[in-house]
Design a protein around this motif. Structure first.
Motif, mmCIF file in Angstrom:
data_model
loop_
_atom_site.group_PDB
_atom_site.id
_atom_site.type_symbol
_atom_site.label_atom_id
_atom_site.label_comp_id
_atom_site.label_asym_id
_atom_site.label_seq_id
_atom_site.Cartn_x
_atom_site.Cartn_y
_atom_site.Cartn_z
ATOM 1 N N THR A 212 -15.158 18.257 7.327
ATOM 2 C CA THR A 212 -16.119 17.629 7.105
ATOM 3 C C THR A 212 -16.137 16.977 6.237
ATOM 4 O OG1 THR A 212 -18.774 17.304 7.252
ATOM 5 C CG2 THR A 212 -17.638 19.937 6.265
ATOM 6 N N LYS A 213 -17.009 15.733 6.435
ATOM 7 C CA LYS A 213 -17.501 14.974 5.106
ATOM 8 C C LYS A 213 -18.252 15.079 4.069
ATOM 9 C CE LYS A 213 -14.122 11.560 3.624
ATOM 10 N NZ LYS A 213 -13.654 12.555 2.365
ATOM 11 N N ALA A 214 -19.401 16.013 4.863
ATOM 12 C CA ALA A 214 -20.741 15.838 4.637
ATOM 13 C C ALA A 214 -21.594 17.102 3.217
ATOM 14 C CB ALA A 214 -21.163 16.165 6.635
ATOM 15 N N MET A 215 -22.079 16.142 2.250
ATOM 16 C CA MET A 215 -21.578 17.196 1.433
ATOM 17 C C MET A 215 -23.256 18.268 1.580
ATOM 18 S SD MET A 215 -22.093 14.796 -1.702
ATOM 19 C CE MET A 215 -20.619 13.778 -2.292
ATOM 20 N N ASP B 273 0.826 21.932 -6.796
ATOM 21 C CA ASP B 273 -0.122 20.449 -7.045
ATOM 22 C C ASP B 273 -1.454 20.281 -6.278
ATOM 23 O OD1 ASP B 273 2.352 19.531 -7.576
ATOM 24 O OD2 ASP B 273 3.501 19.669 -5.804
ATOM 25 N N GLY B 274 -1.578 21.227 -6.242
ATOM 26 C CA GLY B 274 -3.422 21.125 -5.455
ATOM 27 C C GLY B 274 -3.962 19.554 -4.360
ATOM 28 N N VAL B 275 -4.543 20.237 -3.718
ATOM 29 C CA VAL B 275 -4.888 19.170 -2.547
ATOM 30 C C VAL B 275 -5.815 17.082 -3.087
ATOM 31 C CG1 VAL B 275 -6.759 18.637 -0.576
ATOM 32 C CG2 VAL B 275 -5.209 20.871 -1.602
ATOM 33 N N SER B 276 -5.883 16.077 -2.806
ATOM 34 C CA SER B 276 -6.193 15.782 -3.264
ATOM 35 C C SER B 276 -7.099 14.583 -1.616
ATOM 36 C CB SER B 276 -5.641 14.152 -3.039
ATOM 37 O OG SER B 276 -4.355 14.298 -4.369
ATOM 38 N N ILE B 277 -8.463 14.409 -2.107
ATOM 39 C CA ILE B 277 -9.170 13.714 -1.065
ATOM 40 C C ILE B 277 -9.486 12.362 -1.351
ATOM 41 C CG2 ILE B 277 -11.661 13.626 0.150
ATOM 42 C CD1 ILE B 277 -9.400 16.303 0.183
ATOM 43 N N TYR B 278 -9.157 11.046 -0.986
ATOM 44 C CA TYR B 278 -8.871 9.619 -0.437
ATOM 45 C C TYR B 278 -10.059 9.195 -0.883
ATOM 46 C CZ TYR B 278 -3.654 10.503 1.353
ATOM 47 O OH TYR B 278 -3.029 11.486 0.984
ATOM 48 N N VAL B 279 -11.486 9.318 -0.030
ATOM 49 C CA VAL B 279 -12.965 8.983 -0.270
ATOM 50 C C VAL B 279 -14.203 10.630 -0.061
ATOM 51 C CG1 VAL B 279 -14.787 7.584 1.241
ATOM 52 C CG2 VAL B 279 -11.629 7.474 1.632
ATOM 53 N N ARG B 280 -14.479 10.063 -1.191
ATOM 54 C CA ARG B 280 -15.957 10.969 -1.869
ATOM 55 C C ARG B 280 -16.545 11.371 -0.566
ATOM 56 N NH1 ARG B 280 -18.158 9.155 -6.838
ATOM 57 N NH2 ARG B 280 -16.404 9.731 -8.297
ATOM 58 N N ASN B 281 -16.979 12.550 -0.462
ATOM 59 C CA ASN B 281 -17.593 13.060 0.456
ATOM 60 C C ASN B 281 -19.504 11.870 0.140
ATOM 61 O OD1 ASN B 281 -15.678 14.883 1.345
ATOM 62 N ND2 ASN B 281 -15.876 16.438 -0.392
ATOM 63 N N GLY B 282 -19.624 11.962 1.342
ATOM 64 C CA GLY B 282 -20.905 11.541 1.935
ATOM 65 C C GLY B 282 -22.683 12.415 1.806
ATOM 66 N N PHE B 283 -23.135 11.486 1.618
ATOM 67 C CA PHE B 283 -24.974 12.504 1.532
ATOM 68 C C PHE B 283 -25.039 11.659 2.260
ATOM 69 C CE2 PHE B 283 -28.748 13.561 -0.135
ATOM 70 C CZ PHE B 283 -28.812 15.077 -0.173
ATOM 71 N N PRO B 284 -26.339 11.515 2.938
ATOM 72 C CA PRO B 284 -27.537 10.712 3.417
ATOM 73 C C PRO B 284 -28.033 9.727 2.974
ATOM 74 C CG PRO B 284 -27.554 13.356 4.813
ATOM 75 C CD PRO B 284 -26.740 13.400 3.185
ATOM 76 N N GLY B 285 -28.507 8.623 3.525
ATOM 77 C CA GLY B 285 -29.286 7.765 2.127
ATOM 78 C C GLY B 285 -28.749 7.372 1.151
ATOM 79 N N LEU C 147 -11.967 21.750 3.623
ATOM 80 C CA LEU C 147 -13.067 20.708 4.468
ATOM 81 C C LEU C 147 -12.972 19.309 4.430
ATOM 82 C CD1 LEU C 147 -16.218 23.095 3.891
ATOM 83 C CD2 LEU C 147 -15.121 22.787 6.236
ATOM 84 N N ALA C 148 -12.735 18.581 3.107
ATOM 85 C CA ALA C 148 -12.154 17.109 3.315
ATOM 86 C C ALA C 148 -11.016 17.022 3.963
ATOM 87 C CB ALA C 148 -12.721 16.829 2.459
ATOM 88 N N PHE C 149 -10.312 17.571 3.371
ATOM 89 C CA PHE C 149 -8.688 17.735 3.750
ATOM 90 C C PHE C 149 -8.862 17.999 5.180
ATOM 91 C CE2 PHE C 149 -4.785 20.020 5.328
ATOM 92 C CZ PHE C 149 -3.744 18.748 4.435
ATOM 93 N N HIS C 150 -9.437 18.850 6.501
ATOM 94 C CA HIS C 150 -9.410 18.704 7.340
ATOM 95 C C HIS C 150 -9.816 17.416 7.846
ATOM 96 C CE1 HIS C 150 -7.165 22.749 8.007
ATOM 97 N NE2 HIS C 150 -7.649 22.539 6.856
#
Length: 327
Positions: free
Chosen positions: A95-98, A153-165, A75-78
């Protein structure tokens, strides 16, 4: 209050005090280490529902951990590539929404646990262990050959996903989020153990014939516990992938399933805080002894051997002097 109750309170205070001290002392690595321990404890707490209460020794729980991790990774990759996923002609954005990622991880890993449990629970004992292990290996090798998401090799996510607030890139905030999830799962487990379902599941583990005699189906009870257990472990996988901002086939490895079992045995089987204590000891030894020698597993193995031989009920039993009936 029992000695185990006081010990549980002490563990809770340590879960708050240690990161609090690290924040004051400006030791972000200690907070990250504590976050790793909390997430692994969450995965083991999920397995403890099936193993500790239901008596199901699963060597395939890394499947659900990996599915949760890949749910986050895909989800974060896309979301970061702005390329939607295609499902049977339907475009689904990432999506990057936790909260959304957690929901997907819970559903995917829970469904996988349901179907694996449906097949595996047709057997018992060593055959159940081998079937869960076989599923683990199937998912592991499938993920290695899944070139769309990095393969080996797996998948790298550059920025951690977000949580409201929250700003999840701040270590103490991400730790607090993981700790709240762990405490919620522990509260759920405590309620489950005392509920009619938990009592029936415990009875199904000890005397399945008597459970059938009163009109209950032990297989259905175990399947429900296995499904819930898999969903919780999948949630831990999503958090673990977010912690590392990386997901790879190693999250499906059978060695990881074995480590979850070791956390429970070390802390205390069927103890509410057994997985927490076991995971914390493992992470501490991995960090401290790992700096001294790459063969630190030898010392960990000796500790596990000592606790198993002389500490009835794991470390909790050793400290409180009380053993569970089925340790």
């Amino acid at each position: 209050m029992s000695r185990e109750g006081w010990l549980n309170i002490a563990v809770l205070l340590a879960l708050v005090a240690v990161p609090g001290w690290a924040l004051v002392a400006d030791e972000p690595f200690t907070i990250t280490l504590a976050t790793r321990a909390v997430i692994l404890a969450l995965a083991a707490a999920g397995l403890n529902i099936a193993l500790g209460v239901g008596g199901l020794v699963s060597l395939g729980h890394a499947v659900f951990f990996g599915l949760g991790g890949y749910a986050m990774g895909i989800l974060a990759f896309h979301a970061q590539s702005y390329a939607p996923m295609e499902f049977f002609g339907v475009s689904v954005p990432g999506t990057k929404a936790m909260p959304v990622i957690w929901l997907v991880a819970l559903v995917v890993s829970g469904l996988a646990a349901f179907f694996i449990g449906l097949l595996a629970l047709r057997t018992s004992g060593v055959y159940f262990i081998m079937i869960t292990l076989a599923f683990g290996q199937m998912f592991y090798f499938f993920s290695i050959s899944w070139a769309a998401y990095g393969g080996e090799d797996g998948v790298s996510i550059y920025v951690r996903n977000g949580f409201p607030g929250l700003n999840t890139l701040v270590p103490i905030q991400f730790y607090g989020l993981c700790l709240v999830v762990l405490l919620a799962v522990l509260a759920l487990t405590a309620a489950l153990m005392r509920s009619p379902f938990g009592l029936a599941l415990n009875a199904a583990r000890q005397a399945p014939e008597r459970v059938r005699a009163v009109g209950l189906d032990p297989v259905r009870l175990r399947l429900a516990a296995f499904t819930l257990s898999g969903a919780v472990t999948g949630l831990a996988g999503a958090l673990f992938a977010d912690l590392n901002r990386f997901v790879s086939p190693s999250m499906f490895s059978w060695q990881l399933s074995g480590e979850f079992i070791v956390f429970i045995i070390l802390g205390g089987t069927a103890r509410l805080f057994g997985p927490v204590i076991g995971a914390a000891i493992f992470v501490l030894m991995e960090h401290w002894l790992g700096q001294l020698s790459e063969y630190w597993h030898i010392w960990f193995g000796l500790l596990l051997l000592a606790v198993t031989l002389w500490g009835q009920g794991g470390v909790i039993g050793l400290l409180t002097g009380r053993a569970k009936a089925h340790d």
